[in-house]
Structure formats: structure tokens, C-alpha cells
Design a protein around this motif. Structure first.
Motif, PDB file in Angstrom:
ATOM      1  N   VAL A 202      -9.416  -4.552   6.905  1.00  0.00           N
ATOM      2  CA  VAL A 202      -8.068  -4.350   5.886  1.00  0.00           C
ATOM      3  C   VAL A 202      -8.729  -3.493   4.578  1.00  0.00           C
ATOM      4  CG1 VAL A 202      -6.709  -6.120   6.832  1.00  0.00           C
ATOM      5  CG2 VAL A 202      -8.172  -6.385   4.744  1.00  0.00           C
ATOM      6  N   ASP A 203      -7.848  -2.871   4.043  1.00  0.00           N
ATOM      7  CA  ASP A 203      -7.913  -2.382   2.842  1.00  0.00           C
ATOM      8  C   ASP A 203      -8.069  -3.550   1.716  1.00  0.00           C
ATOM      9  OD1 ASP A 203      -5.297  -2.365   1.290  1.00  0.00           O
ATOM     10  OD2 ASP A 203      -4.847  -1.721   3.062  1.00  0.00           O
ATOM     11  N   LEU A 204      -8.682  -3.102   0.614  1.00  0.00           N
ATOM     12  CA  LEU A 204      -8.940  -4.054  -0.445  1.00  0.00           C
ATOM     13  C   LEU A 204      -7.472  -5.044  -0.813  1.00  0.00           C
ATOM     14  CD1 LEU A 204     -10.815  -5.759  -2.287  1.00  0.00           C
ATOM     15  CD2 LEU A 204     -10.752  -3.796  -3.838  1.00  0.00           C
ATOM     16  N   ASP A 205      -6.760  -4.248  -1.225  1.00  0.00           N
ATOM     17  CA  ASP A 205      -5.464  -4.823  -1.930  1.00  0.00           C
ATOM     18  C   ASP A 205      -4.670  -5.582  -0.900  1.00  0.00           C
ATOM     19  OD1 ASP A 205      -5.786  -3.084  -4.098  1.00  0.00           O
ATOM     20  OD2 ASP A 205      -3.888  -1.968  -3.789  1.00  0.00           O
ATOM     21  N   THR A 206      -4.883  -5.311   0.517  1.00  0.00           N
ATOM     22  CA  THR A 206      -4.127  -6.122   1.608  1.00  0.00           C
ATOM     23  C   THR A 206      -5.008  -7.368   1.644  1.00  0.00           C
ATOM     24  OG1 THR A 206      -3.434  -4.111   2.903  1.00  0.00           O
ATOM     25  CG2 THR A 206      -3.724  -6.248   4.006  1.00  0.00           C
ATOM     26  N   LEU A 207      -6.384  -7.502   1.664  1.00  0.00           N
ATOM     27  CA  LEU A 207      -7.079  -8.487   1.693  1.00  0.00           C
ATOM     28  C   LEU A 207      -6.549  -9.293   0.623  1.00  0.00           C
ATOM     29  CD1 LEU A 207     -10.763  -8.747   2.196  1.00  0.00           C
ATOM     30  CD2 LEU A 207      -9.808  -9.547   0.269  1.00  0.00           C
ATOM     31  N   LEU A 208      -6.730  -8.989  -0.596  1.00  0.00           N
ATOM     32  CA  LEU A 208      -6.296  -9.783  -1.822  1.00  0.00           C
ATOM     33  C   LEU A 208      -4.832 -10.388  -1.866  1.00  0.00           C
ATOM     34  CD1 LEU A 208      -7.712  -7.433  -4.670  1.00  0.00           C
ATOM     35  CD2 LEU A 208      -8.846  -9.478  -3.887  1.00  0.00           C
ATOM     36  N   GLU A 209      -3.968  -9.630  -1.144  1.00  0.00           N
ATOM     37  CA  GLU A 209      -2.680 -10.129  -1.166  1.00  0.00           C
ATOM     38  C   GLU A 209      -2.475 -11.248   0.051  1.00  0.00           C
ATOM     39  OE1 GLU A 209      -0.598  -6.776  -0.128  1.00  0.00           O
ATOM     40  OE2 GLU A 209      -0.341  -5.903  -2.286  1.00  0.00           O
ATOM     41  N   ARG A 210      -3.300 -11.059   0.961  1.00  0.00           N
ATOM     42  CA  ARG A 210      -3.321 -12.218   2.229  1.00  0.00           C
ATOM     43  C   ARG A 210      -4.265 -13.476   2.099  1.00  0.00           C
ATOM     44  NH1 ARG A 210      -3.618  -8.781   7.835  1.00  0.00           N
ATOM     45  NH2 ARG A 210      -3.856 -10.818   8.327  1.00  0.00           N
ATOM     46  N   ALA A 211      -5.214 -13.181   1.536  1.00  0.00           N
ATOM     47  CA  ALA A 211      -6.383 -14.322   1.545  1.00  0.00           C
ATOM     48  C   ALA A 211      -6.031 -15.451   0.600  1.00  0.00           C
ATOM     49  CB  ALA A 211      -7.519 -13.641   0.975  1.00  0.00           C
ATOM     50  N   ASP A 212      -6.142 -16.643   1.310  1.00  0.00           N
ATOM     51  CA  ASP A 212      -6.468 -17.901   0.393  1.00  0.00           C
ATOM     52  C   ASP A 212      -7.665 -17.947  -0.162  1.00  0.00           C
ATOM     53  OD1 ASP A 212      -3.567 -18.715   1.691  1.00  0.00           O
ATOM     54  OD2 ASP A 212      -4.945 -18.800   3.377  1.00  0.00           O
ATOM     55  N   PHE A 213      -8.614 -17.658   0.302  1.00  0.00           N
ATOM     56  CA  PHE A 213      -9.980 -17.470  -0.342  1.00  0.00           C
ATOM     57  C   PHE A 213     -10.609 -15.901  -0.332  1.00  0.00           C
ATOM     58  CE2 PHE A 213      -9.445 -21.695   1.319  1.00  0.00           C
ATOM     59  CZ  PHE A 213     -10.097 -22.418   0.494  1.00  0.00           C
ATOM     60  N   VAL A 214     -10.962 -15.371  -1.641  1.00  0.00           N
ATOM     61  CA  VAL A 214     -11.840 -14.126  -1.502  1.00  0.00           C
ATOM     62  C   VAL A 214     -13.188 -14.469  -2.034  1.00  0.00           C
ATOM     63  CG1 VAL A 214     -11.792 -12.093  -2.803  1.00  0.00           C
ATOM     64  CG2 VAL A 214      -9.378 -12.983  -2.324  1.00  0.00           C
ATOM     65  N   SER A 215     -14.060 -14.025  -1.056  1.00  0.00           N
ATOM     66  CA  SER A 215     -15.581 -14.159  -1.341  1.00  0.00           C
ATOM     67  C   SER A 215     -16.039 -12.792  -1.497  1.00  0.00           C
ATOM     68  CB  SER A 215     -16.138 -14.863  -0.239  1.00  0.00           C
ATOM     69  OG  SER A 215     -17.467 -15.320  -0.481  1.00  0.00           O
ATOM     70  N   LEU A 216     -16.810 -12.533  -2.562  1.00  0.00           N
ATOM     71  CA  LEU A 216     -17.458 -11.169  -2.850  1.00  0.00           C
ATOM     72  C   LEU A 216     -18.876 -11.263  -2.464  1.00  0.00           C
ATOM     73  CD1 LEU A 216     -16.139 -10.953  -6.372  1.00  0.00           C
ATOM     74  CD2 LEU A 216     -15.509  -9.353  -4.558  1.00  0.00           C
ATOM     75  N   HIS A 217     -19.374 -10.130  -1.641  1.00  0.00           N
ATOM     76  CA  HIS A 217     -20.572 -10.168  -1.029  1.00  0.00           C
ATOM     77  C   HIS A 217     -20.972  -8.523  -1.194  1.00  0.00           C
ATOM     78  CE1 HIS A 217     -20.696 -14.017   0.169  1.00  0.00           C
ATOM     79  NE2 HIS A 217     -19.410 -13.769   0.792  1.00  0.00           N
ATOM     80  N   ALA A 218     -20.375  -7.634  -1.935  1.00  0.00           N
ATOM     81  CA  ALA A 218     -20.466  -6.300  -2.155  1.00  0.00           C
ATOM     82  C   ALA A 218     -22.007  -6.042  -3.280  1.00  0.00           C
ATOM     83  CB  ALA A 218     -19.304  -5.690  -2.863  1.00  0.00           C
TER      84      ALA A 218
END
Length: 344
Positions: A202-218
Motif C-alpha cells: 500500500v502507499d504510505l498514507d494508506t498504511l498509516l491510516e489503517r495500521a494498529d501498529f506501524v513499524s519502521l525499517h527504512a
């Protein structure tokens, strides 16, 4: 250690400026024609805080340098004409001036494949710790009477993964045991991987809107600085959790602190902070780690006995290979020369 390269033709000097360098790896280097010096810094000093003059004195006769977090600059490399390889005991290389390495003819390697299992474990630990309010619950027991605090499951939740390198893929593998729905944002989607692992790109904004947890690995690059800023934090659910085991600069820590203070976020699990590269933000870090809705560790996700032994061994294999003018292990070469071609 398996897959050992041939012994170097004459003994070489290897200087290690990283802590927790194990005896088995030292023996491997010695058995492969290397004399090993492990630097001993005063209490509170590491290769990241040692002065350039001190590092030059340590490395003046070195053929190879196994480095932790020192800033590797042009002036430093120019002062070390004998040095052939800078081997990072880790996978990040943002503190190494790669153009300077090319200019001075140095090889730069990373310890790919050494620490991702440990960091993936830490990522899940932070998710579970902050969602289950373990820090707050223990403090309740310490202070008494030990009130029960309601947390959140990781089971069957939606987890957003930003970046899809080795660590992220190990996190995804672990999340499948939790029956999690996994969203992935990456510049290079791999359809075959999505089919095999059941993830959704998914695109980044969609991920942020839908996720209960956001994990950064960039990876941390100029274009990923503050990838998570005030605007993107505002897209997240008010009970979502932000997990960062990647690099501190990926998150605007001031904006994260404000979001937590204003209860616009459920909490955060943090192993890295902006203040590591910018000491002016130390007060922000202190405020973050004091919060009950933050579970924090000091950039130690890879620091397990097993993980450090693995990264030590990969760095050592890189050193012996390069001193033999052979290719280092797969995925480890960042800067090479005419006979060694980098993979990145």
C-alpha cells in the motif's frame, strides 16, 4: 565458522574498536593470518566519541578496521594509507563517508545477515511491551496496590511495515504467528513475496491510516529524514502504536512527543532516537523515555550475545576475504575496487 576463506599470505593487523568482540571470532582471525588488537577505551568512551587523533593513533599500522559507530571521514582515511578495509559490525553505514572511501581506495563492508533476527525479536518485544502496557503494569506493582491496566492484543491486528529489508522480512515472518494482517510500504514491491507471505502493498498514507501498529525499517537517507512527521502522525489512529527499531532520524521526535502528550497516539516502542545524531534533541529523548506510554531501549536491538557473535563473525569473514582480494560474503560489500564489485 563455516565457509572460511583461504589464509592471507602474510600476517595482517586487524584493529577492532567495537565492544563485545568474542574470543571465537578473534581466534578465527588469528588462524587466518591476522594479528588482532581490540581497542580499550576509557570508561564512557566508545569509538563514536573518541577523537580523530585517538583513532588515527590506534589505526596507524592497521590493514583492517572492524568499526562500531565512529564517524569515518575523508581526513581520517587519508591519514591511514595502510588501511585496506573498513568493516562495519552492523548493517548501517551512514557514518561512513563512502565518497571518501572511494577516493582513498578503501573497501567498506557491512555485516549483512548477522543481526536481523535479534532486531526482529526486539521489534516484536516493543510491540508487545507497549501494547500490553508492561512498563506501566510493573510500575503499578512497585508503587502498589498493583491495579490491572487494560492493554491491546497484537493477535489479529493490522501491522504496517515501512521498508522491506532483511529485518522487516523477519518481522513479517514472526507476525504471521500472530495472525496479523500485514501492510507493507516499500519503493520496490515484490509480487512473489506478497503471494508467499500474504502481505498487501500500500502507499504510505494508506498504511498509516489503517495500521494498529506501524513499524519502521527504512534506511536513513536525506529523503527519508522525518519520514514520520507531524502530518503523517496525524493520519494514524489515536490508539495506534509507532515502533522504531530503524534509525532515529526517520521520525520527527518533537512531533512524536507532541502527539503522545496530546493523546493522539496510543504509544511508542523506540530503540532509536534523533538525539543519537543530534545531541541538541537530548531533552526531547528524555521526555519521551519518561512517558508511561513509551517503552524504550538504547539502540540495543542487535545487542544480544547471539546477535553480536553473528555480526562479529560476518565482519571477520569480510576482513579475511578482502585481505585476500576475494569477494566478501554475499550482500556485505558497499564500496569496493576494481576486483571487488559492490552489491549496492
Amino acid at each position: 565458522m563455516n565457509g572460511e576463506p583461504n589464509m592471507v599470505d602474510e600476517r595482517k593487523s586487524v584493529v577492532v574498536t567495537q565492544k563485545f568482540f568474542d574470543g571465537e571470532t578473534i581466534r578465527f582471525l588469528e588462524e587466518n593470518g591476522c594479528d588482532v588488537t581490540v581497542a580499550r577505551f576509557p570508561e564512557g568512551v566508545t569509538d563514536a566519541t573518541a577523537g580523530e587523533a585517538e583513532l588515527i593513533a590506534l589505526l596507524a599500522e592497521a590493514d583492517a578496521w572492524i568499526v562500531g559507530h565512529a564517524q569515518v571521514t575523508l581526513s581520517l582515511l587519508q591519514a591511514l594509507p595502510r588501511l585496506k578495509i573498513v568493516a562495519r559490525r552492523g548493517v548501517g553505514y551512514e557514518k561512513v563517508d563512502l565518497d571518501a572511501a572511494r577516493q582513498t581506495g578503501k573497501v567498506v563492508t557491512i555485516a549483512a545477515g548477522g543481526n536481523e533476527e535479534s532486531v526482529a525479536d526486539r521489534t516484536l518485544a516493543l510491540m508487545l511491551g507497549v501494547a500490553h502496557r508492561l512498563r506501566e503494569s510493573q510500575q503499578q506493582l512497585i508503587d502498589g496496590p498493583g491495579a490491572i491496566l487494560l492493554g491491546h492484543d497484537l493477535y489479529a491486528r493490522t501491522v504496517g511495515i515501512i521498508g522491506l529489508g532483511r529485518i522487516a522480512r523477519n518481522v513479517v515472518r514472526r507476525l504471521k504467528a500472530f495472525d496479523a494482517t500485514v501492510l507493507v510500504h516499500t519503493p520496490r514491491p515484490d509480487p512473489a513475496y506478497a503471494d508467499a507471505m500474504g502481505v498487501e502493498y500500500v502507499d504510505l498514507d494508506t498504511l498509516l491510516e489503517r495500521a494498529d501498529f506501524v513499524s519502521l525499517h527504512a534506511p536513513f537517507k536525506p529523503e527519508t529524514k522525518h519520514l514520520i512527521n507531524a502530518g503523517r502522525l496525524a493520519l494514524m489512529k489515536p490508539d495506534a502504536f509507532l515502533i522504531n527499531t530503524g534509525r532515529g532520524g526517520l521520525v520527527d521526535d518533537r512531533a512524536l512527543l507532541a502527539a503522545l502528550q496530546e493523546e493522539r497516539l496510543g504509544g511508542a516502542g523506540l530503540d532509536v532516537f534523533e538525539s543519537e545524531a543530534n545531541p541538541a534533541l537530548a531533552d526531547v529523548t528524555r521526555e519521551l523515555v519518561r512517558r508511561p506510554d513509551v517503552v524504550a531501549t538504547p539502540h540495543s536491538g542487535a545487542s544480544t550475545h547471539e546477535g553480536l557473535r553473528r555480526t562479529n563473525q560476518v565482519a571477520a569473514r569480510c576482513v579475511v576475504s578482502v585481505l585476500n582480494d576475494q569477494e566478501p560474503p554475499s550482500g556485505c560489500l558497499i564500496v569496493g575496487h576494481s576486483r571487488l564489485r559492490p552489491v549496492y
